[in-house]
Design an enzyme around this catalytic site. Structure first.
Site, PDB file in Angstrom:
ATOM      1  N   GLN A   1       0.756  -1.287   0.156  1.00 16.00           N
ATOM      2  CA  GLN A   1       0.025  -0.004   0.007  1.00 16.00           C
ATOM      3  C   GLN A   1       0.960   1.213  -0.094  1.00 16.00           C
ATOM      4  O   GLN A   1       2.215   1.330   0.567  1.00 16.00           O
ATOM      5  CB  GLN A   1      -0.857  -0.008   1.325  1.00 16.00           C
ATOM      6  CG  GLN A   1      -0.393   0.098   2.590  1.00 16.00           C
ATOM      7  CD  GLN A   1      -1.367   0.067   3.674  1.00 16.00           C
ATOM      8  OE1 GLN A   1      -2.135  -0.964   3.867  1.00 16.00           O
ATOM      9  NE2 GLN A   1      -1.367   0.992   4.590  1.00 16.00           N
TER      10      GLN A   1
ATOM     11  N   GLU B   1      12.003  27.870  18.838  1.00 16.30           N
ATOM     12  CA  GLU B   1      12.276  27.809  20.162  1.00 16.30           C
ATOM     13  C   GLU B   1      13.745  28.674  20.202  1.00 16.30           C
ATOM     14  O   GLU B   1      14.642  27.986  20.544  1.00 16.30           O
ATOM     15  CB  GLU B   1      12.239  27.036  21.062  1.00 16.30           C
ATOM     16  CG  GLU B   1      10.936  26.291  20.813  1.00 16.30           C
ATOM     17  CD  GLU B   1      10.670  25.025  21.918  1.00 16.30           C
ATOM     18  OE1 GLU B   1      11.382  24.785  22.898  1.00 16.30           O
ATOM     19  OE2 GLU B   1       9.714  24.408  21.680  1.00 16.30           O
TER      20      GLU B   1
ATOM     21  N   TYR C   1       4.016  26.202  30.612  1.00 20.26           N
ATOM     22  CA  TYR C   1       4.566  25.133  31.307  1.00 20.26           C
ATOM     23  C   TYR C   1       6.182  24.951  31.415  1.00 20.26           C
ATOM     24  O   TYR C   1       6.708  25.906  30.738  1.00 20.26           O
ATOM     25  CB  TYR C   1       3.900  23.682  30.953  1.00 20.26           C
ATOM     26  CG  TYR C   1       3.926  23.526  29.319  1.00 20.26           C
ATOM     27  CD1 TYR C   1       5.047  23.475  28.858  1.00 20.26           C
ATOM     28  CD2 TYR C   1       2.666  23.411  28.574  1.00 20.26           C
ATOM     29  CE1 TYR C   1       5.072  23.264  27.391  1.00 20.26           C
ATOM     30  CE2 TYR C   1       2.588  23.226  27.440  1.00 20.26           C
ATOM     31  CZ  TYR C   1       3.770  23.074  26.757  1.00 20.26           C
ATOM     32  OH  TYR C   1       3.755  22.835  25.373  1.00 20.26           O
TER      33      TYR C   1
END
Length: 626
Positions: free
Chosen positions: A331, A400, A468
């Site tokens: 596939q 970042e 966080y």
């Protein structure tokens, strides 16, 4: 804190370790690593004139192609190993390979068998494949030092075009009729493969097919792929979603107009044994609205595959698959991408974004910022690759940090993020989702002040504000502090390191509240050598964790170190000499109420595998975002 930034997150350590883990599987599927770095080469046999090597270009999608070599033993005795050598013209290269070890010296390429596929009995054959860049064809082929003899096959100069996106009609409880416009090819079209949820269900010679093996009240995704008279397949068509009549319907997310987004990590399928199907069995899929798939790489100023095996090659058995249907060897799409396709067929209201960067791969953004249009084009080509274009609804970038220090320090300027997001929006268009994960450093002169987040927000649907990892055991002697404080409190180690401060600063810059999502960590951060129950105690180092010192999943902490108190809207726990902080269903409920009161667009979390097997944190978010 001293050596770490306040936004250092749980994904950092896992992303770094993922590189080591994917190298460990390179024996059966070479990932997108520098080809010259691959090791474990087999010993070549002496020249074997009773064997042939034949090349075929199986698929060509414009910016790249899939090639396949087949070695056949045409002699009467066994072949113990094989080595194929060939030349590519300048500008054509192998970018990833499977079932062989491929190396290069300039434009000369060498492929050698792996330990399990070197031996070929008389009359037997073995194939290996690779993805390539460029448009060239191989030349000067040698098999074990002698002529390949099998020739090369590059039908026409291109693979068949993609057929038209199928249309569905005559939909019943158990069947649907599909019709599509024909593909084109200079060698002529032989037939079409019909793919249901990424798996081939039929091969037909016409441009219509009726699927009669469906389940009532179920959603399916169909694509079609053409094959020419030389057995070269082209790219898949666009996808059509079909929902059969009758039966029940899948429960929609419970968040109303609010976003409840979760990160799914590609490396979670290894040591963590967390797969797309877990979103279904845990009940999480019924609560979320969006998924960020983490991470694609950012290298040489461009978007690139992060882990090709996990992304689109890993084969799933029936018991591991979302729909209970096993992958087949032939596939066109497997791995996480195919499972996400199946998830979307089952939950058609879930949107999936491909997230690029993260802590480990943010270094490439500085080069990307030098040519935003080229970066956006590379990302578009990858996200909209015909093999998986229907899987993704947009792109997320996790830099970042723009014009600030993270893993390294960036000096691309305050306008760099705005320029990059503007280029992405221009390329992807108004209908695609374009988002970004950003710093939550709300301190005076901190990272939010270093970039034009308000200007960049004009091109974005929303920001994932990483509220966080404000505090953790990188400050190994403490003081102990909650890593995800909602508000400030007496004794907080650094002013401005709270969710409320970050959201307030972004609003003050001019970012609309509706484009801000509050971040939740599904893990805790902790110290050891702590005698004080309340925050602010001293420590001797990081507490032990399953995968990394100083960090542990919520699903472990809820029983190993139950919460003993709360501070600034976050739970903490003191058990023995260990001190942890983490969010619970109760603290998440209060944070969701706060987010709604602030008019935020919703919330997001890092990441699914930290939750319990019944998804109690995801459900706490979904229920309380109503």
């Amino acid at each position: 804190m001293s050596t770490a930034t306040p936004e250092r997150r749980t994904r950092f350590g896992w992303a770094l370790r993922r590189s080591a883990r994917t190298k460990a599987i390179a024996g059966f599927s070479a990932l997108l690593l520098p080809i010259a770095a691959m090791v474990g080469l087999a010993t070549p046999a002496s020249a074997a004139t009773s064997a042939t090597a034949t090349y075929v270009k199986k698929t060509d999608w414009g910016t790249g192609f899939e090639g396949q070599w087949t070695v056949k033993n045409t002699g009467t005795t066994a072949l113990s190993s094989w080595t194929i050598e060939w030349d590519f013209p300048s500008g054509t290269s192998v970018t990833s390979a499977w079932d062989a070890t491929v190396t290069s010296s300039g434009t000369h390429w060498t492929a050698k068998n792996l330990g399990w596929n070197g031996s070929l009995a008389a009359g037997a054959s073995i194939s290996f494949g690779f993805n390539g860049a460029g448009t060239g064809s191989p030349s000067s082929c040698k098999l074990n030092g002698a002529s390949c003899d099998g020739g090369t096959t590059v039908p026409g100069n291109s693979a068949p075009s993609a057929p038209g996106t199928p249309t569905a009609s005559a939909i019943t409880n158990t069947s649907a009729k599909l019709t599509w416009t024909a593909a084109t090819d200079d060698a002529g079209i032989k037939n079409y493969d019909v793919l249901r949820d990424g798996a081939k269900v039929a091969t037909v010679t016409t441009t219509t097919y009726t699927d009669s093996a469906l389940t009532a009240g179920t959603s399916y995704s169909y694509t079609v792929q053409a094959r020419d008279t030389s057995d070269v397949t082209g790219p898949v068509s666009g996808a059509v979603s079909v929902t059969t009549t009758g039966g029940g319907t899948t429960t929609p997310p419970t968040t109303g107009s609010k976003i409840n987004l979760g990160y799914f990590t590609e490396w979670g399928v290894y040591g963590r044994n967390y797969h797309v199907k877990n979103l279904v069995t845990s009940g999480s899929a019924e609560q979320i609205t969006h998924i960020n798939y983490a991470f694609g790489n950012v290298t040489n100023g461009q978007c690139a595959i992060g882990d090709s095996y996990a992304d689109y090659d890993k084969a799933y058995t029936a018991d591991q698959a979302v729909d209970g249907v096993a992958d087949t060897w032939d596939q066109p799409l497997r791995g996480n991408f195919n499972q996400l396709r199946k998830l979307k067929a089952k939950y058609p209201n879930i949107k999936v974004l491909w997230s690029f960067g993260g802590w480990t791969w943010s270094g490439g953004f500085a080069q990307a910022a030098q040519n935003p249009a080229a970066f956006a084009q590379s990302c578009y080509n990858l996200v909209e690759d015909p093999r998986w274009a229907d899987v993704f609804d947009g792109i997320d970038i996790d830099w970042e940090y723009p014009n600030g220090c993270g893993l390294t320090c960036d000096t691309s300027g305050p306008a760099a993020l705005k320029n990059l997001t503007s280029a992405l929006r221009t390329k992807f268009g108004s209908s695609a989702l374009v988002t970004a994960a950003i710093t939550a450093d709300g301190s005076a002169g901190g990272k939010i002040d270093a970039a034009d987040y308000a200007g960049a927000s004009a091109s974005l649907n929303w920001y994932n504000v990483m509220t966080y990892d404000f505090f953790g055991a990188w400050a190994n002697t403490g003081p102990t502090a909650p890593h995800s404080p909602l508000t400030s409190y007496s004794g907080i180690p650094t002013a401005g390191f709270t969710s409320a401060d970050a959201i307030a600063k972004l609003k003050a810059q001019g970012v609309p509240a509706s484009k801000l999502l509050l971040g939740i960590g599904f893990y805790g951060r902790g110290w050891t050598g702590v005698t004080q129950d309340a925050p602010g105690g001293t420590a001797t180092g990081a507490a032990a964790g399953t995968y990394e010192a100083g960090i542990e999943d919520y699903k472990v902490l809820k029983t190993s170190c139950p919460a003993t108190g709360t501070v600034a809207g976050t739970a903490y726990a003191h058990c023995g000499t260990n001190w942890w902080s983490y969010d619970t269903p109760a603290t998440i409920a209060s944070k969701m109420a706060w987010a709604k009161n602030q008019g935020l667009g919703g919330a997001f979390f890092w990441e699914f595998s930290g939750d319990t097997s019944n998804g109690e944190l995801v459900k706490a978010m979904g229920t309380n975002l109503k």
